[in-house]
Design a protein around this motif. Structure first.
Motif, PDB file in Angstrom:
ATOM      1  N   ALA A  29       4.597   4.726  16.774  1.00 60.05           N
ATOM      2  CA  ALA A  29       4.198   4.844  15.466  1.00 60.05           C
ATOM      3  C   ALA A  29       3.185   3.448  15.048  1.00 60.05           C
ATOM      4  N   ARG A  30       2.352   3.632  13.786  1.00 64.72           N
ATOM      5  CA  ARG A  30       1.673   2.634  13.522  1.00 64.72           C
ATOM      6  C   ARG A  30       2.524   1.999  12.261  1.00 64.72           C
ATOM      7  N   LEU A  31       2.760   0.675  12.241  1.00 69.47           N
ATOM      8  CA  LEU A  31       3.385   0.245  11.127  1.00 69.47           C
ATOM      9  C   LEU A  31       2.769  -0.443  10.185  1.00 69.47           C
ATOM     10  N   VAL A  32       2.919   0.300   8.603  1.00 69.98           N
ATOM     11  CA  VAL A  32       2.314  -0.022   7.463  1.00 69.98           C
ATOM     12  C   VAL A  32       3.374  -0.631   6.812  1.00 69.98           C
ATOM     13  N   ASP A  33       3.702  -2.120   7.083  1.00 71.65           N
ATOM     14  CA  ASP A  33       4.610  -2.658   6.047  1.00 71.65           C
ATOM     15  C   ASP A  33       4.082  -3.234   5.030  1.00 71.65           C
ATOM     16  N   ASN A  34       5.073  -3.195   3.783  1.00 75.78           N
ATOM     17  CA  ASN A  34       4.488  -3.456   2.481  1.00 75.78           C
ATOM     18  C   ASN A  34       3.908  -4.868   2.451  1.00 75.78           C
ATOM     19  N   HIS A  35       4.426  -5.739   3.171  1.00 72.74           N
ATOM     20  CA  HIS A  35       3.481  -7.015   2.946  1.00 72.74           C
ATOM     21  C   HIS A  35       2.218  -7.000   3.900  1.00 72.74           C
ATOM     22  N   SER A  81       1.633   8.748  14.249  1.00 73.48           N
ATOM     23  CA  SER A  81       2.844   8.576  13.282  1.00 73.48           C
ATOM     24  C   SER A  81       2.615   7.213  12.525  1.00 73.48           C
ATOM     25  N   PHE A  82       3.630   7.129  11.436  1.00 76.24           N
ATOM     26  CA  PHE A  82       3.441   5.957  10.648  1.00 76.24           C
ATOM     27  C   PHE A  82       4.959   5.282  10.349  1.00 76.24           C
ATOM     28  N   VAL A  83       5.028   4.185  10.338  1.00 72.73           N
ATOM     29  CA  VAL A  83       6.337   3.731   9.425  1.00 72.73           C
ATOM     30  C   VAL A  83       5.841   2.967   8.336  1.00 72.73           C
ATOM     31  N   PHE A  84       6.279   3.608   7.278  1.00 75.72           N
ATOM     32  CA  PHE A  84       5.980   2.623   5.652  1.00 75.72           C
ATOM     33  C   PHE A  84       7.270   2.030   5.691  1.00 75.72           C
ATOM     34  N   THR A  85       7.070   0.758   4.802  1.00 75.30           N
ATOM     35  CA  THR A  85       8.302   0.001   4.436  1.00 75.30           C
ATOM     36  C   THR A  85       8.168  -0.260   2.814  1.00 75.30           C
ATOM     37  N   ASN A  86       9.030  -0.139   2.058  1.00 78.33           N
ATOM     38  CA  ASN A  86       9.074  -0.385   0.609  1.00 78.33           C
ATOM     39  C   ASN A  86      10.203  -1.092   0.140  1.00 78.33           C
ATOM     40  N   TYR A  87      10.324  -2.004  -0.681  1.00 78.96           N
ATOM     41  CA  TYR A  87      11.375  -2.145  -1.717  1.00 78.96           C
ATOM     42  C   TYR A  87      10.951  -1.277  -2.889  1.00 78.96           C
ATOM     43  N   LEU A  88      11.970  -0.614  -3.180  1.00 80.76           N
ATOM     44  CA  LEU A  88      11.813   0.492  -4.430  1.00 80.76           C
ATOM     45  C   LEU A  88      12.952   0.389  -5.329  1.00 80.76           C
ATOM     46  N   ALA A  89      13.288   0.029  -6.375  1.00 80.04           N
ATOM     47  CA  ALA A  89      14.323  -0.027  -7.095  1.00 80.04           C
ATOM     48  C   ALA A  89      14.619   1.188  -7.596  1.00 80.04           C
ATOM     49  N   GLY A  90      15.934   1.644  -7.738  1.00 80.51           N
ATOM     50  CA  GLY A  90      16.575   2.886  -8.097  1.00 80.51           C
ATOM     51  C   GLY A  90      16.486   3.077  -9.662  1.00 80.51           C
TER      52      GLY A  90
END
Length: 231
Positions: A29-35, A81-90
């Motif tokens: 997969a391709r990494l689409v990191d939040n940074h 395919s992709f890997v997304f990353t995020n910090y999301l508050a609840g």
């Protein structure tokens, strides 16, 4: 496995980039990191990972993120395919909207969507957050702020049928090599745990139908805003 979007969500320092890198390497997969998105903007700021970011910075980051998501929908080959990353508050409507966007991208591409909620005990997270590699990537490196976010900000949650929740405090991001003991056992990594469950989702017709029903509202919302942005 069919085209998949893995969405890794967790507090700063939990290990999203490390785990995402291992997962991308294991699956192709391709990494689409939040940074990789935020740093387009952070690179023109005086960002040191400790001082507060300037007011209004996230509106610029959202524009970069939206351009990346549009490119994934309009230009990326369907089989990727992709890997997304995020910090999301609840407990935040604006943060849930970011999640809904990711769901809608998967739906638009006909991809399996697998959200992964990562958590980590605070002492271990604080140990990780001061890593020199984090400073190089313009990430938060303040252990006091990291502990506050982990202890006081609600954890993101979702009722998506494919959600995976993992406490990664003691789990390695990838499978360890054989132990030196006579058993030669390997310790399973987070990337393997995610892959195993995603494989089950992709091979469950009932799960696929419930996912499609769950994401229909997200798709309608995103399709309307996507059309406005490309007109």
């Amino acid at each position: 496995m069919q085209s998949t979007i893995f969405h890794l969500i967790g507090k700063p320092g939990v290990g999203k980039f490390t785990i995402g890198s291992a997962l991308a390497a294991a699956t192709g997969a391709r990494l689409v990191d939040n940074h990789s998105i935020a740093n387009v903007i952070f690179n023109v700021l005086d960002q040191d990972g400790i001082k507060p970011l300037p007011e209004g910075v996230w509106s610029y980051v959202r524009m970069v993120r939206r351009a990346a998501l549009d490119a994934i929908i309009d230009l990326s080959p369907a089989e990727l395919s992709f890997v997304f990353t995020n910090y999301l508050a609840g407990e935040s409507e604006s943060e849930m909207a970011v999640f809904d966007e990711a769901v809608a991208v998967a739906e638009a591409r006909g991809s399996l969507f697998v959200p992964v909620i990562l958590s980590c005990e605070t002492p271990e997270l604080v140990r990780r957050i001061v890593s020199p590699a984090r400073k190089e990537r313009m990430k938060l490196i303040d252990p006091v702020q990291g502990a506050r976010l982990n202890d006081e900000v609600p954890q993101f949650s979702t009722d998506h049928p494919n959600v995976i929740c993992l406490d990664v405090t003691r789990m390695p991001p990838r499978r360890n090599p054989p132990a030196s003991s006579s058993t030669g056992r390997r310790r399973a990594g987070v990337d393997q745990a995610i892959q195993r469950r995603a494989w089950r989702f992709s091979n469950s017709p009932c799960r696929s139908r419930s996912t499609a029903k769950w994401s229909r509202a997200c798709q309608r919302t995103f399709s309307a805003s996507h059309a406005r942005s490309t007109s």
